[in-house]
Design a protein around this motif. Structure first.
Motif, mmCIF file in Angstrom:
data_model
loop_
_atom_site.group_PDB
_atom_site.id
_atom_site.type_symbol
_atom_site.label_atom_id
_atom_site.label_comp_id
_atom_site.label_asym_id
_atom_site.label_seq_id
_atom_site.Cartn_x
_atom_site.Cartn_y
_atom_site.Cartn_z
ATOM 1 N N UNK A 118 0.498 -0.925 -0.163
ATOM 2 C CA UNK A 118 -0.146 -0.485 -0.186
ATOM 3 C C UNK A 118 0.729 1.107 -0.276
ATOM 4 N N UNK A 119 1.700 1.105 0.851
ATOM 5 C CA UNK A 119 2.975 2.264 0.727
ATOM 6 C C UNK A 119 3.342 2.862 -0.429
ATOM 7 N N UNK A 120 3.938 1.575 -1.492
ATOM 8 C CA UNK A 120 4.605 1.449 -2.165
ATOM 9 C C UNK A 120 3.532 2.667 -3.916
ATOM 10 N N UNK A 121 2.081 1.930 -3.336
ATOM 11 C CA UNK A 121 1.207 2.475 -4.653
ATOM 12 C C UNK A 121 0.696 3.628 -4.356
ATOM 13 N N UNK A 122 1.189 4.126 -3.117
ATOM 14 C CA UNK A 122 0.235 5.732 -2.207
ATOM 15 C C UNK A 122 2.020 6.328 -3.054
ATOM 16 N N UNK A 123 3.236 5.800 -2.661
ATOM 17 C CA UNK A 123 3.904 6.832 -2.406
ATOM 18 C C UNK A 123 3.962 6.844 -4.745
ATOM 19 N N UNK A 124 4.520 6.231 -5.628
ATOM 20 C CA UNK A 124 4.176 6.349 -7.058
ATOM 21 C C UNK A 124 2.773 7.227 -7.401
ATOM 22 N N UNK A 125 2.094 7.761 -6.405
ATOM 23 C CA UNK A 125 0.531 8.581 -6.563
ATOM 24 C C UNK A 125 1.792 9.663 -6.500
ATOM 25 N N UNK A 126 2.118 9.730 -4.978
ATOM 26 C CA UNK A 126 2.760 11.278 -4.833
ATOM 27 C C UNK A 126 3.579 11.812 -5.836
ATOM 28 N N UNK A 127 4.375 10.899 -5.928
ATOM 29 C CA UNK A 127 5.939 10.974 -7.224
ATOM 30 C C UNK A 127 4.858 11.551 -8.366
ATOM 31 N N UNK A 128 4.022 10.946 -8.784
ATOM 32 C CA UNK A 128 3.257 10.786 -9.690
ATOM 33 C C UNK A 128 2.820 12.846 -10.104
ATOM 34 N N UNK A 129 2.275 12.837 -8.498
ATOM 35 C CA UNK A 129 1.672 14.546 -8.101
ATOM 36 C C UNK A 129 2.490 15.158 -8.239
ATOM 37 N N UNK A 130 4.153 14.750 -8.266
ATOM 38 C CA UNK A 130 5.164 16.327 -8.786
ATOM 39 C C UNK A 130 5.757 15.789 -7.118
ATOM 40 N N UNK A 131 5.958 14.773 -6.167
ATOM 41 C CA UNK A 131 6.618 15.086 -5.178
ATOM 42 C C UNK A 131 8.055 14.977 -4.864
ATOM 43 N N UNK A 132 8.975 14.907 -4.954
ATOM 44 C CA UNK A 132 9.972 14.964 -5.154
ATOM 45 C C UNK A 132 10.537 13.705 -3.870
ATOM 46 N N UNK A 133 9.892 14.049 -2.645
ATOM 47 C CA UNK A 133 10.258 13.436 -1.570
ATOM 48 C C UNK A 133 9.835 11.996 -1.719
ATOM 49 N N UNK A 134 8.497 11.716 -3.071
ATOM 50 C CA UNK A 134 8.070 10.675 -2.889
ATOM 51 C C UNK A 134 8.412 9.221 -3.598
ATOM 52 N N UNK A 135 9.654 10.386 -4.398
ATOM 53 C CA UNK A 135 10.245 9.544 -5.183
ATOM 54 C C UNK A 135 11.517 9.079 -4.743
ATOM 55 N N UNK A 136 12.224 10.512 -3.665
ATOM 56 C CA UNK A 136 13.179 9.450 -2.826
ATOM 57 C C UNK A 136 12.762 8.792 -2.317
ATOM 58 N N UNK A 137 11.903 8.120 -1.986
ATOM 59 C CA UNK A 137 11.145 7.456 -0.595
ATOM 60 C C UNK A 137 11.263 5.829 -1.644
ATOM 61 N N UNK A 138 10.643 6.116 -2.376
ATOM 62 C CA UNK A 138 10.734 5.006 -4.259
ATOM 63 C C UNK A 138 12.051 4.788 -4.209
ATOM 64 N N UNK A 139 13.518 5.439 -4.420
ATOM 65 C CA UNK A 139 14.074 5.158 -4.288
ATOM 66 C C UNK A 139 14.656 4.743 -3.598
ATOM 67 N N UNK A 140 14.877 4.705 -2.291
ATOM 68 C CA UNK A 140 15.243 3.700 -0.889
ATOM 69 C C UNK A 140 14.899 2.398 -0.769
ATOM 70 N N UNK A 141 13.120 2.593 -1.258
ATOM 71 C CA UNK A 141 12.800 0.953 -1.336
ATOM 72 C C UNK A 141 13.652 0.035 -1.860
ATOM 73 N N UNK A 142 12.986 0.720 -3.517
ATOM 74 C CA UNK A 142 13.838 -0.736 -4.790
ATOM 75 C C UNK A 142 15.254 -0.540 -4.001
ATOM 76 N N UNK A 143 16.374 0.526 -4.386
ATOM 77 C CA UNK A 143 17.677 -0.019 -3.395
ATOM 78 C C UNK A 143 17.623 -0.962 -2.365
#
Length: 240
Positions: A118-143
């Protein structure tokens, strides 16, 4: 079909030899780029799976520690997001109007409660909405998972989103270095040294009774509740 990924550096180099024929400079440069990316990815995957010891059995620093550091940074970043003074208000807006900043706060709560899908889904939503911090969280998650290509993707997205105006940045961060050849990125995250963490058991308790919607192609996705912003304020206040 894609060729099978090489398992050793020697195998990758063997595939790199050039056969006779007419090749342009662009062909050669493209080959070098692909070889570089394959070798970088191979070294990372070996680093994630190799024992973190010297030949004599002594502990040694190695890139194996990067996925552990990514896990720690992701947890700390999520704590920083939910501690932001504006997080509860944005979470309330997210419940009413799907505000991307509120999606980020909600995703961080889910991550701290170990509700990762669920967290990954909403992080992708946040990043898709222009949130760089959401993309940073996804970067760390996949790393953290060792999913290097996905981490590369979100590193590039993070660098692009950083250029957008009106960024909501609940935790200050700065991209210090990127490499177009490898997709690597170095990020400085400015977390307060004296920040008291919200107990993760308390976060799990607050999220225990959330509604879950079945979304086609994504499965069961938790939804925020109207009470959650008030619960977030109580959680943060209690640990100060």
């Amino acid at each position: 079909m894609h060729p099978q990924r090489p398992h050793t550096i020697e195998e990758a180099l063997a595939r790199a030899r050039i056969f006779g024929g007419a090749y342009t400079l662009a062909d050669l440069e493209g080959s070098r780029q692909r070889i570089t990316e394959q070798l970088v990815e191979l070294r990372w995957m070996q680093a994630f799976t190799s024992p973190n010891t010297t030949p004599g059995g002594r502990p040694a620093w190695a890139p194996l520690m990067l996925h552990e550091r990514a896990a720690q940074d992701l947890r700390a970043l999520c704590q920083g997001v939910i501690h932001d003074d504006d997080a509860a208000r944005r979470l309330a807006r997210f419940d009413a109007a799907r505000d991307p900043g509120g999606a980020l706060a909600f995703a961080c709560l889910l991550m701290l409660a170990d509700r990762e899908e669920g967290a990954q889904f909403w992080l992708q939503f946040a990043a898709g909405g222009g949130q760089a911090t959401g993309a940073l969280c996804l970067y760390l998650l996949h790393l953290r998972r060792g999913e290097w290509r996905d981490a590369q993707h979100w590193a590039r997205q993070m660098a692009r989103l950083e250029q957008e105006p009106c960024q909501y940045t609940p935790v200050a961060h700065e991209i210090l270095e990127t490499s177009s050849a490898t997709g690597g990125v170095t990020v400085f995250i400015d977390l307060p040294d004296d920040q008291a963490a919200v107990p993760e058991d308390a976060v799990k308790g607050a999220l225990e009774d959330l509604d879950v919607d079945q979304i086609e192609e994504f499965g069961a996705i938790p939804q925020p509740s109207p009470e959650l912003p008030h619960q977030l304020e109580d959680l943060v206040t209690a640990c100060r």
